[in-house]
Design a protein around this motif. Sequence first.
Motif, short mmCIF file in Angstrom:
data_model
loop_
_atom_site.label_atom_id
_atom_site.label_comp_id
_atom_site.label_asym_id
_atom_site.label_seq_id
_atom_site.Cartn_x
_atom_site.Cartn_y
_atom_site.Cartn_z
N CYS A 7 -5.32 13.86 -53.47
CA CYS A 7 -6.26 14.87 -52.96
C CYS A 7 -5.52 15.88 -52.07
N LEU A 8 -4.61 15.39 -51.24
CA LEU A 8 -3.85 16.27 -50.36
C LEU A 8 -2.94 17.18 -51.19
N ALA A 9 -2.39 16.65 -52.28
CA ALA A 9 -1.51 17.44 -53.14
C ALA A 9 -2.30 18.60 -53.78
N PHE A 10 -3.51 18.31 -54.24
CA PHE A 10 -4.34 19.37 -54.82
C PHE A 10 -4.75 20.38 -53.75
N SER A 11 -5.02 19.90 -52.54
CA SER A 11 -5.38 20.79 -51.44
C SER A 11 -4.23 21.74 -51.12
N SER A 12 -3.02 21.20 -51.13
CA SER A 12 -1.84 22.03 -50.84
C SER A 12 -1.63 23.08 -51.94
N TRP A 13 -1.98 22.72 -53.18
CA TRP A 13 -1.84 23.64 -54.30
C TRP A 13 -2.83 24.80 -54.17
N ARG A 14 -4.02 24.49 -53.66
CA ARG A 14 -5.05 25.52 -53.49
C ARG A 14 -4.82 26.39 -52.25
N TYR A 15 -4.08 25.87 -51.31
CA TYR A 15 -3.94 26.51 -50.01
C TYR A 15 -3.51 27.98 -50.04
N PRO A 16 -2.44 28.35 -50.77
CA PRO A 16 -1.95 29.74 -50.68
C PRO A 16 -2.99 30.81 -51.03
N ARG A 17 -3.98 30.47 -51.85
CA ARG A 17 -4.99 31.45 -52.28
C ARG A 17 -6.27 31.38 -51.45
N SER A 18 -6.27 30.55 -50.42
CA SER A 18 -7.49 30.30 -49.66
C SER A 18 -7.69 31.30 -48.52
#
Length: 215
Positions: A7-18
């Motif tokens: 879950c944290l890995a997916f969150s980090s993947w989404r982070y730059p566009r947030s």
Amino acid sequence: SAFDGLCLAFSSWRYPRSAFAKASGKPFRSIRKDKGALGEYLLFDALRRIKGEWLFNLYLPIGKEYTEIDSLLICRRGIFIFESKNFSGRVYGLSSQTEWTQTRKTKRGIRKQKFFNPLMQNAAHEKALSAVIGRKSFHPIVVFGKKCELYTPAADERPREITTLRGLKRLVRSFTKTGPDKTETSRLRSVLLPYTQATERQKAEHIRFVAKRNQ
């Protein structure tokens, strides 16, 4: 656990566009090293599908001091004031107590830490926000970490004001869509945006205020 790591890995993947990344101006590797900032981002990420306007780290005047709202969401379900407590272990405290206690296991044994009652923190946030925007109807919610266990009667007495990250999405979606419409949401964002751009002096004053309160 492996699931939490994924879950944290997916969150980090989404982070730059947030919206959170845009507001913080920091890369995820920096956020991940800051327990408080990581908790605030994971809170935002859990609610990312809810349409609305987000504002982060608002420094609002309260008397001669400033109070800081971690995260604010304005949407059709209402105006949500989030106080993020990215804690693990166990939390104890009563609604009426000024100080609550966190206990957690470490390699050196059980560690206890006192912290200011977050319900009282959010009460101050409500007062300051009301003075700025002229509204009195808010949804203040204290959000603890996923692995935090709440051993506080306050969680049962005020179930819509205290939750862990795991229960956050369900709690927010339980509120009816009677909040600001799109036009009012945009207006409120414009009014509040300047308060996210605090000066270093204002931030320093807030830090001194918090340190004094916690003595």
